[in-house]
Design an enzyme around this catalytic site. Structure first.
Site, PDB file in Angstrom:
ATOM      1  N   GLY A  14       0.758  -1.205  -0.014  1.00 27.19           N
ATOM      2  CA  GLY A  14      -0.014   0.117  -0.024  1.00 27.19           C
ATOM      3  C   GLY A  14       0.691   1.259  -0.159  1.00 27.19           C
ATOM      4  N   ASN A 119      -4.145 -11.167  -2.189  1.00 27.09           N
ATOM      5  CA  ASN A 119      -4.140 -12.540  -2.607  1.00 27.09           C
ATOM      6  C   ASN A 119      -5.270 -13.475  -1.560  1.00 27.09           C
ATOM      7  OD1 ASN A 119      -2.652 -12.978  -4.788  1.00 27.09           O
ATOM      8  ND2 ASN A 119      -0.811 -12.587  -3.801  1.00 27.09           N
ATOM      9  N   ASP A 150       2.654 -10.662 -13.077  1.00 26.51           N
ATOM     10  CA  ASP A 150       3.182 -11.853 -13.896  1.00 26.51           C
ATOM     11  C   ASP A 150       3.602 -11.172 -15.203  1.00 26.51           C
ATOM     12  OD1 ASP A 150       2.207 -13.344 -11.937  1.00 26.51           O
ATOM     13  OD2 ASP A 150       0.103 -13.536 -12.810  1.00 26.51           O
ATOM     14  N   ARG A 153       7.181  -9.464 -14.701  1.00 28.57           N
ATOM     15  CA  ARG A 153       8.077 -10.306 -14.690  1.00 28.57           C
ATOM     16  C   ARG A 153       8.344 -11.173 -15.850  1.00 28.57           C
ATOM     17  NH1 ARG A 153       5.598 -12.782  -9.014  1.00 28.57           N
ATOM     18  NH2 ARG A 153       6.806 -11.786  -7.518  1.00 28.57           N
ATOM     19  N   HIS A 179      -3.539 -16.270 -11.221  1.00 25.98           N
ATOM     20  CA  HIS A 179      -2.420 -15.340 -10.671  1.00 25.98           C
ATOM     21  C   HIS A 179      -1.617 -16.197  -9.448  1.00 25.98           C
ATOM     22  CE1 HIS A 179       0.117 -12.236  -9.517  1.00 25.98           C
ATOM     23  NE2 HIS A 179      -0.594 -11.900  -8.469  1.00 25.98           N
TER      24      HIS A 179
END
Length: 330
Positions: A14, A119, A150, A153, A179
């Site tokens: 955050g 998540n 993703d 990366r 994810h």
């Protein structure tokens, strides 16, 4: 005027995310909400000489004020896994946090774009969708699971293999599926600009993209996970949504985890290709109302087909877990 609310603004993701959002000059009102430390983060960021006004909201009683009038809500809130905590324990805590934040958003800013980082995204996005549906304000075009890390990366890791010949800024690798680990399916056969890889390189790249987060956890020696790179990925996706919504920009495509019903034209056909899954990460063209068009998977290699099959199987359970959690608590 464009108001952005960050729920979980004082956390590891955050804080850097809020910093990056403060630098976005399209944002006029940046509202920072958390259970602790939000006033300090807001005071610090308010000294940065960009147009947005920064306000802080501390604790559940102030959550309605943080959300009221928001055009976009981005949620990195949640707790990290602690010693002795099972994955089910972690899910129950984070799922409850997301459910409560989604309930407040559905009440106070039902038309806002909802960007979910917390998540497990494969479950938390269905949680938000179910909550909004239960309140009668669900618009699948406006709820997104951020899988941009993703993509980021993948672009970086390709550069590590093709050193000197690939620009990570302009390299684009479509990521489909979900994810988490095996649900992340990099379509290296569709990389732009085109690159050739040996099968050994493809398999190594795929594994590294799927489990890149483990590298960060190991390097931080158990003291944290991917917070800075996730913040950059979140800010990148938020910028894409804002640019399309505020300026009417066209041709902006980013992979994201969405409800396939968001595309009335293509959604049903895509769902038929992935065993009827309701949510899936695919390249999505963004527009002023959110999802403009969901791109199909397209032509992929046999290796990618195998990965896709495994991803679909795992996603079924993850999506249903989120749905069941909300329905059991209504």
């Amino acid at each position: 005027m464009f108001k952005v609310t960050v729920c979980g603004a004082a956390g590891g993701i955050g804080q850097p995310l809020s910093l990056l959002l403060k630098l976005n000059e399209d944002i006029t009102d940046l509202a920072l909400y958390d259970l602790v430390n939000a006033p300090g983060v807001a005071a610090d960021l308010s000294h940065i000489n960009t147009p947005s006004k920064v306000t802080s909201y501390l604790g559940a009683d102030q959550l309605p004020g943080a959300l009221m009038g928001a055009n976009l809500v981005i949620i990195p809130a949640g707790v990290p896994r602690k010693p002795g905590m099972t994955r089910d324990d972690l899910f129950k805590i984070n799922a409850g946090i997301i459910r409560d934040l989604a309930t407040a958003a559905a009440t106070h800013c039902p038309k806002a774009f909802m960007l979910i980082i917390s998540n497990p995204v494969n479950s938390t996005v269905p949680i938000v969708a179910e909550v909004f549906a239960s309140k009668g304000v669900y618009d699948p075009k406006r709820i997104f699971g951020i899988t941009t890390l993703d993509v980021v990366r993948a672009s970086r890791f390709v550069t590590d293999i093709k050193a000197g010949s690939v620009n990570p800024v302009t390299t684009r690798v479509p990521i489909v599926g979900g994810h988490s680990g095996p649900t992340i399916v990099p379509l290296l056969s569709q990389i732009q600009p085109h690159q050739s890889f040996t099968q050994e390189e493809i398999e190594a790249l795929t594994k590294r993209i799927q489990y890149g987060g483990d590298e960060v956890v190991k390097a931080k020696d158990g003291a944290g996970s991917a917070t800075l790179s996730m913040a950059q990925a979140g800010a990148r996706f938020a910028k894409a949504v804002i640019t399309a919504a505020l300026h009417g920009a066209t041709g902006i495509v980013e992979p994201t985890f969405v409800d396939l019903d968001a595309d009335a034209t293509n959604g049903a056909a895509i769902r038929a290709e992935i065993q009827g899954l309701q949510h899936f990460a695919l390249p999505v063209e963004l527009g002023k109302d959110g999802v403009e068009r969901i791109h199909s998977i397209g032509s992929i290699s046999d290796y990618e087909k195998q990965l896709l099959s495994g991803a679909v199987s795992e996603l079924k359970g993850s999506i249903q877990k989120g749905v069941d959690f909300v329905r059991a608590s209504l």
